[in-house]
Design a protein around this motif. Structure first.
Motif, PDB file in Angstrom:
ATOM      1  N   ILE A  81     -10.564  -8.620  -0.500  1.00  0.00           N
ATOM      2  CA  ILE A  81     -10.943  -7.421   0.256  1.00  0.00           C
ATOM      3  C   ILE A  81     -11.178  -7.774   1.711  1.00  0.00           C
ATOM      4  N   ASP A  82     -11.823  -8.892   1.950  1.00  0.00           N
ATOM      5  CA  ASP A  82     -12.022  -9.331   3.346  1.00  0.00           C
ATOM      6  C   ASP A  82     -10.684  -9.511   4.053  1.00  0.00           C
ATOM      7  N   ALA A  83      -9.704 -10.116   3.341  1.00  0.00           N
ATOM      8  CA  ALA A  83      -8.385 -10.333   3.951  1.00  0.00           C
ATOM      9  C   ALA A  83      -7.675  -9.006   4.224  1.00  0.00           C
ATOM     10  N   LEU A  84      -7.824  -8.060   3.301  1.00  0.00           N
ATOM     11  CA  LEU A  84      -7.206  -6.751   3.509  1.00  0.00           C
ATOM     12  C   LEU A  84      -7.824  -6.040   4.711  1.00  0.00           C
ATOM     13  N   ILE A  85      -9.144  -6.101   4.815  1.00  0.00           N
ATOM     14  CA  ILE A  85      -9.821  -5.452   5.944  1.00  0.00           C
ATOM     15  C   ILE A  85      -9.380  -6.091   7.257  1.00  0.00           C
ATOM     16  N   ALA A  86      -9.208  -7.400   7.247  1.00  0.00           N
ATOM     17  CA  ALA A  86      -8.791  -8.092   8.468  1.00  0.00           C
ATOM     18  C   ALA A  86      -7.380  -7.663   8.881  1.00  0.00           C
ATOM     19  N   THR A  87      -6.463  -7.559   7.905  1.00  0.00           N
ATOM     20  CA  THR A  87      -5.084  -7.145   8.226  1.00  0.00           C
ATOM     21  C   THR A  87      -5.051  -5.731   8.787  1.00  0.00           C
ATOM     22  N   LEU A  88      -5.778  -4.818   8.149  1.00  0.00           N
ATOM     23  CA  LEU A  88      -5.778  -3.430   8.610  1.00  0.00           C
ATOM     24  C   LEU A  88      -6.474  -3.293   9.961  1.00  0.00           C
ATOM     25  N   THR A  89      -7.507  -4.088  10.183  1.00  0.00           N
ATOM     26  CA  THR A  89      -8.229  -4.009  11.457  1.00  0.00           C
ATOM     27  C   THR A  89      -7.365  -4.517  12.597  1.00  0.00           C
ATOM     28  N   ARG A  90      -6.583  -5.551  12.342  1.00  0.00           N
ATOM     29  CA  ARG A  90      -5.687  -6.048  13.392  1.00  0.00           C
ATOM     30  C   ARG A  90      -4.709  -4.962  13.835  1.00  0.00           C
ATOM     31  N   PHE A  91      -4.203  -4.190  12.872  1.00  0.00           N
ATOM     32  CA  PHE A  91      -3.305  -3.091  13.243  1.00  0.00           C
ATOM     33  C   PHE A  91      -4.035  -2.029  14.058  1.00  0.00           C
ATOM     34  N   ALA A  99       9.140  -6.693  10.244  1.00  0.00           N
ATOM     35  CA  ALA A  99       8.404  -7.761   9.564  1.00  0.00           C
ATOM     36  C   ALA A  99       6.890  -7.559   9.609  1.00  0.00           C
ATOM     37  N   PRO A 100       6.256  -7.298  10.763  1.00  0.00           N
ATOM     38  CA  PRO A 100       4.803  -7.096  10.763  1.00  0.00           C
ATOM     39  C   PRO A 100       4.374  -5.897   9.912  1.00  0.00           C
ATOM     40  N   TYR A 101       5.243  -4.881   9.840  1.00  0.00           N
ATOM     41  CA  TYR A 101       4.887  -3.711   9.031  1.00  0.00           C
ATOM     42  C   TYR A 101       4.899  -4.045   7.549  1.00  0.00           C
ATOM     43  N   ALA A 102       5.671  -5.069   7.157  1.00  0.00           N
ATOM     44  CA  ALA A 102       5.665  -5.460   5.749  1.00  0.00           C
ATOM     45  C   ALA A 102       4.278  -5.921   5.333  1.00  0.00           C
ATOM     46  N   ALA A 103       3.626  -6.738   6.175  1.00  0.00           N
ATOM     47  CA  ALA A 103       2.264  -7.193   5.863  1.00  0.00           C
ATOM     48  C   ALA A 103       1.287  -6.020   5.853  1.00  0.00           C
ATOM     49  N   LEU A 104       1.455  -5.086   6.802  1.00  0.00           N
ATOM     50  CA  LEU A 104       0.563  -3.924   6.861  1.00  0.00           C
ATOM     51  C   LEU A 104       0.712  -3.052   5.621  1.00  0.00           C
ATOM     52  N   PHE A 105       1.954  -2.745   5.233  1.00  0.00           N
ATOM     53  CA  PHE A 105       2.161  -1.869   4.085  1.00  0.00           C
ATOM     54  C   PHE A 105       1.751  -2.561   2.786  1.00  0.00           C
ATOM     55  N   ALA A 106       1.940  -3.886   2.706  1.00  0.00           N
ATOM     56  CA  ALA A 106       1.465  -4.612   1.524  1.00  0.00           C
ATOM     57  C   ALA A 106      -0.047  -4.521   1.423  1.00  0.00           C
ATOM     58  N   ALA A 107      -0.729  -4.638   2.562  1.00  0.00           N
ATOM     59  CA  ALA A 107      -2.196  -4.527   2.560  1.00  0.00           C
ATOM     60  C   ALA A 107      -2.635  -3.138   2.115  1.00  0.00           C
ATOM     61  N   LEU A 108      -1.960  -2.103   2.567  1.00  0.00           N
ATOM     62  CA  LEU A 108      -2.332  -0.746   2.156  1.00  0.00           C
ATOM     63  C   LEU A 108      -2.098  -0.544   0.662  1.00  0.00           C
ATOM     64  N   ARG A 109      -1.010  -1.094   0.137  1.00  0.00           N
ATOM     65  CA  ARG A 109      -0.746  -0.953  -1.292  1.00  0.00           C
ATOM     66  C   ARG A 109      -1.812  -1.670  -2.108  1.00  0.00           C
ATOM     67  N   LEU A 110      -2.165  -2.885  -1.692  1.00  0.00           N
ATOM     68  CA  LEU A 110      -3.200  -3.629  -2.416  1.00  0.00           C
ATOM     69  C   LEU A 110      -4.551  -2.955  -2.288  1.00  0.00           C
ATOM     70  N   ALA A 111      -4.817  -2.357  -1.123  1.00  0.00           N
ATOM     71  CA  ALA A 111      -6.088  -1.664  -0.934  1.00  0.00           C
ATOM     72  C   ALA A 111      -6.216  -0.506  -1.919  1.00  0.00           C
ATOM     73  N   ARG A 112      -5.152   0.240  -2.129  1.00  0.00           N
ATOM     74  CA  ARG A 112      -5.210   1.347  -3.082  1.00  0.00           C
ATOM     75  C   ARG A 112      -5.496   0.816  -4.482  1.00  0.00           C
ATOM     76  N   LEU A 113      -4.852  -0.289  -4.843  1.00  0.00           N
ATOM     77  CA  LEU A 113      -5.085  -0.855  -6.172  1.00  0.00           C
ATOM     78  C   LEU A 113      -6.524  -1.329  -6.328  1.00  0.00           C
ATOM     79  N   GLU A 114      -7.071  -1.977  -5.293  1.00  0.00           N
ATOM     80  CA  GLU A 114      -8.450  -2.448  -5.355  1.00  0.00           C
ATOM     81  C   GLU A 114      -9.419  -1.279  -5.496  1.00  0.00           C
ATOM     82  N   LEU A 115      -9.177  -0.232  -4.745  1.00  0.00           N
ATOM     83  CA  LEU A 115     -10.086   0.911  -4.786  1.00  0.00           C
ATOM     84  C   LEU A 115     -10.017   1.634  -6.128  1.00  0.00           C
TER      85      LEU A 115
END
Length: 835
Positions: free
Chosen positions: A271-281, A330-346
């Motif tokens: 979750i910390d890693a996901l928050i960091a990726t989304l915050t960078r965007f 390429a950078p959007y791939a990491a962003l969209f992966a983070a959003l997908r994982l965030a939905r699964l975590e939630l």
């Protein structure tokens, strides 16, 4: 030209130069000089020099364009107003300046007399704005140039006192009321600017939506992380409490219960890693709306600040475009992966064994539709000739790669983009980039022109709203010599009118059939070969005439200096019987083309009309343009030969079926007529026999019966005639000694044939009923029968028979000797034998 997209400014306040009226040449004569000219014209047509023949003047125009000779007097769709931000309901993001000014002024001054001076001078204000804008390739703010244009208009009008004050006040109100936005002139850069404008609106909206999604995901993830940390703290407290009591003893007293699960350190790290990726965007600057790959040296004043520009060699254009897209995605791939994982975590559904590998391997090829539409636009801008001649295979591979990139190819409408030199550019068959795109089947294809901004923008919106490659073939040449002379709008519009560059859309996402995918709407007179225009002109003897001309590819070619050598002027004093309009010439069979020469009408600046003969090579070009136009017409369902053939076959089948039915009806009718004739003859003989045997018994004729006859299919009988009884006649005293005279009288009475109707043939036309509704009546089937024979005259029976369309009324012979005129009996006889 199509009046839908233009109008000549005729307001008294607008400075205009009215073209001279058109004048037809005088009637030609035939002489020796005419024969020599005819030979020279044919020599030129077949590729020779054509001695003593002159090319048309550089300022001559196709006859149809003569009314538009002054570009400043034409009100077109330009300048375009580009609204800033998203439009409100009922507003347009892009519209002609003239439309915006009329709409805004109508809201400010709704009354007929309100703002009258400004309303009357709106065309003048538009011209001042157009001059202030000039040929700037980039849009300029309306608020920036409107004050200068208003001042220029006031100076031109030079009003005084109250009128000047009212105009100044209305102009001030107008400047306050116009919405925020920019004006765009018609130049070579217009098509690119409109795509960037459309892309900017889409990318800004998607970026805001993406930021909102990321913000909400970060907020919920932080809430989830606080819950995880709280669980961890409770675990520490429980661990410390074990020193105060014996857990084993407590477990013996209390039943086992399900407690709060302990915190998962690995989950907290994820979750910390996901928050960091989304915050960078969220903290990063907004991305550019578009990445533009271009060939050649693009002028600096074309470059908009909201796009990244990447020069490329023409041979490497496709590879550069692929590289730019992949690097951007390429950078959007990491962003969209983070959003997908965030939905699964939630949702508590994350499974490391299934979801972690998929997230790590995510690329643009696995993006969803929503994710693809959130990306900035990647496009290439290049002349079609640069890539068609060097890398056609690479273009095909790019379009089929699945990347949602936009390839904008500019073409000169009068030249073949695949030609490497001028002679090849006027070859018989031209390469069509749009047709190449359609052959890829799943590529969105858009052939358009800046002369029709609505069509241009519709194609851009369609393409930017799709998730596949888009090919845009755009007419160029708006800065050439011809465009500077006639005006860029007129030049671009002529390319559409002459079928040099027809408009089309091919959208695979619209459906699975050609009817839904392919559209040629927006072309002038799309159902015809060439647009037609009727011109008013005056003859040499000053009589007014109407001249219908069709705007062909040759008319457009006359505007191009490079093709002017393909025309020669016909001496207006010579006989022109051997000249026919090009449109008619192209319809002639090949074996009939040797007797005439093709020509078009051209107008000099003074309005004098001239016939121009074309070279054979230009005629080949015109035929190629016509054939291509008919091809895309058929693809769009217009004048489709398959439909025509199917209709012809169905028409032939129906005609054959109707002919068979008609033959059967005629045969049935003939049988019924013969049946009535036989019955009538038999009844007459029976009456004669009865009269001879018993003269007194013949006084009252037997009542008629409804005769029947079998129909063609057998089994069912239909009535064929109804003959009501005639009124009984008074019986005559018969003396024994008069038996021989009575026999003669009976033979005479046989001629008193009673009227009857073949009711089965009646069409219920009402002609006989209207003539005498007592003599003629309808039966239960609404078919005529004889009513009361004494209620009418024998003449009415004859007239009714003559008027009857079914020829089913038979007048018989008159019962009253006074009516037995030879004329009436002769007229009746034609129908008594047609039962």
């Amino acid at each position: 030209m199509n009046a839908e997209h233009s109008e000549t400014a005729t307001d008294a306040q607008a400075p205009t130069a009215t073209p001279a009226p058109l004048r037809l040449p005088a009637e030609g004569r035939s002489d020796g000089a005419h024969d020599a000219e005819a030979v020279a014209l044919r020599t030129f047509f077949h590729g020779g020099e054509g001695a003593d023949l002159e090319p048309p003047g550089g300022d001559w125009l196709p006859a149809a364009l003569h009314p538009y000779r002054n570009p400043e007097a034409i009100r077109t769709d330009y300048p375009l107003f580009l609204r800033a931000g998203d439009p409100s309901e009922g507003e347009k993001d892009c519209q002609p300046l003239s439309s915006l000014l009329r709409q805004t002024l109508a809201e400010l001054a709704p009354g007929d007399e309100d703002g009258r001076i400004l309303k009357d001078n709106l065309p003048r204000l538009e011209q001042c704005l157009r001059r202030s804008l000039g040929e700037a390739p980039l849009p300029r703010g309306l608020a920036e140039i409107l004050p200068d244009a208003a001042a220029a208009m006031q100076e031109e009008l030079a009003l005084r006192d109250a009128a000047a004050a009212r105009l100044a006040e209305d102009l001030e109100r107008l400047m306050q009321a116009v919405p925020e936005g920019q004006l765009l002139a018609l130049t070579e850069a217009t098509a690119l600017n409109l795509l960037l404008y459309t892309a900017d609106g889409r990318v800004q909206r998607s970026h805001l939506a993406l930021r909102h999604t990321c913000t909400e995901a970060v907020r919920h993830l932080r809430d989830l992380l606080r819950v995880e940390h709280a669980r961890e703290e409770r675990g520490h407290i429980e661990g410390a409490a074990t020193t105060l009591f014996d857990p084993a003893a407590l477990e013996q007293v209390l039943k086992p219960v399900r407690g709060t699960p302990k915190s998962d350190p690995a989950r907290c790290e994820r979750i910390d890693a996901l928050i960091a990726t989304l915050t960078r965007f969220l903290e990063a600057p907004a991305p550019p709306s578009a990445y533009v790959v271009h060939t050649g040296a693009l002028p600096e004043d074309w470059r908009t600040p909201n796009a990244h520009w990447h020069p490329s060699d023409p041979a490497d254009l496709c590879e550069t475009l692929v590289q730019v897209f992949d690097q951007m995605a390429a950078p959007y791939a990491a962003l969209f992966a983070a959003l997908r994982l965030a939905r699964l975590e939630l949702l508590g559904r994350y499974d490391a064994t299934r979801h972690a590998p998929a997230a790590a391997a995510l690329t643009w090829e696995s993006f969803s539709r929503e994710e693809l539409l959130a990306l900035p636009v990647v496009l290439a801008w290049t002349p079609a000739a640069d890539v068609v001649r060097l890398s056609l295979t690479r273009v095909s591979s790019l379009l089929r790669s699945g990347r949602p990139v936009q390839l904008l190819l500019t073409v000169q409408p009068h030249l073949d983009p695949a030609a490497s030199n001028e002679p090849e550019a006027t070859a018989r068959y031209r390469f069509e980039p749009a047709y190449l795109g359609i052959s890829q089947r799943e590529v969105l294809v858009h052939q358009t022109s800046a002369a029709r901004p609505e069509h241009l923008l519709d194609g851009y919106r369609m393409s930017l709203g799709a998730t596949r490659a888009g090919l845009h073939v755009i007419a160029s040449g708006l800065a050439d010599e011809a465009a500077r002379r006639t005006g860029p709008w007129l030049q671009a519009g002529a390319a559409l009118e002459g079928r040099a560059h027809p408009l089309l859309h091919y959208n695979p996402e619209a459906g699975t059939t050609w009817m839904r995918r392919f559209d040629i709407g927006g072309n002038p007179e799309a159902d015809d070969d060439w647009p037609r225009t009727t011109l008013t002109c005056r003859s040499a003897d000053d009589h007014e005439h109407s001249l219908e001309v069709r705007f062909t590819f040759a008319d457009f070619a006359l505007l191009e200096p490079a093709l002017r050598e393909h025309f020669r002027v016909v001496d207006s004093t010579r006989n022109a019987d051997h000249l026919i309009p090009l449109a008619d010439y192209l319809e002639r069979p090949a074996d009939e083309m040797h007797d005439e020469l093709p020509m078009i009408w051209a107008a000099a600046p003074d309005g004098q009309l001239y016939r121009l003969v074309l070279s054979q090579s230009l005629v080949h070009l015109c035929r190629d343009r016509l054939n291509y136009w008919r091809t895309i017409q058929e693809l769009a369902g217009v004048r489709n030969e398959h439909v025509r053939e199917a209709l012809a076959q169905e028409r032939a089948r129906l005609e054959q079926e109707f002919a068979a039915q008609r033959a059967a009806l005629l045969e049935e009718h003939a049988a019924e007529v013969q049946h009535v004739r036989d019955t009538t003859a038999r009844e007459a003989l029976e009456r004669l026999a009865a009269r001879l045997v018993d003269p007194a018994g013949f006084a009252a004729p037997p009542p008629s019966v409804e005769r029947t006859s079998p129909v063609a299919d057998g089994g069912t009988e239909v009535p064929t005639a109804e003959r009501p009884p005639a009124p009984a006649k008074e019986a005559k005293a018969v003396e024994p000694e008069s038996s021989v005279p009575e026999a003669a009288e009976a033979a005479e009475e046989l001629e008193e044939l009673e009227p009857w109707i073949t009711s089965a043939l009646c069409t219920s036309c009402n002609d006989c009923i209207n003539l005498n509704p007592q003599l003629f009546v309808y039966n239960a089937n609404k078919q005529a029968i004889i009513g009361d024979p004494t209620a009418g005259t024998f003449e009415q029976l004859v007239v009714a028979a003559e008027k009857c369309p079914a020829r089913c009324i038979h007048p018989g012979l008159p019962g009253d000797p006074a009516e037995a005129t030879p004329e009436l009996i002769a007229r009746a006889q034609a129908f008594n034998g047609a039962g």
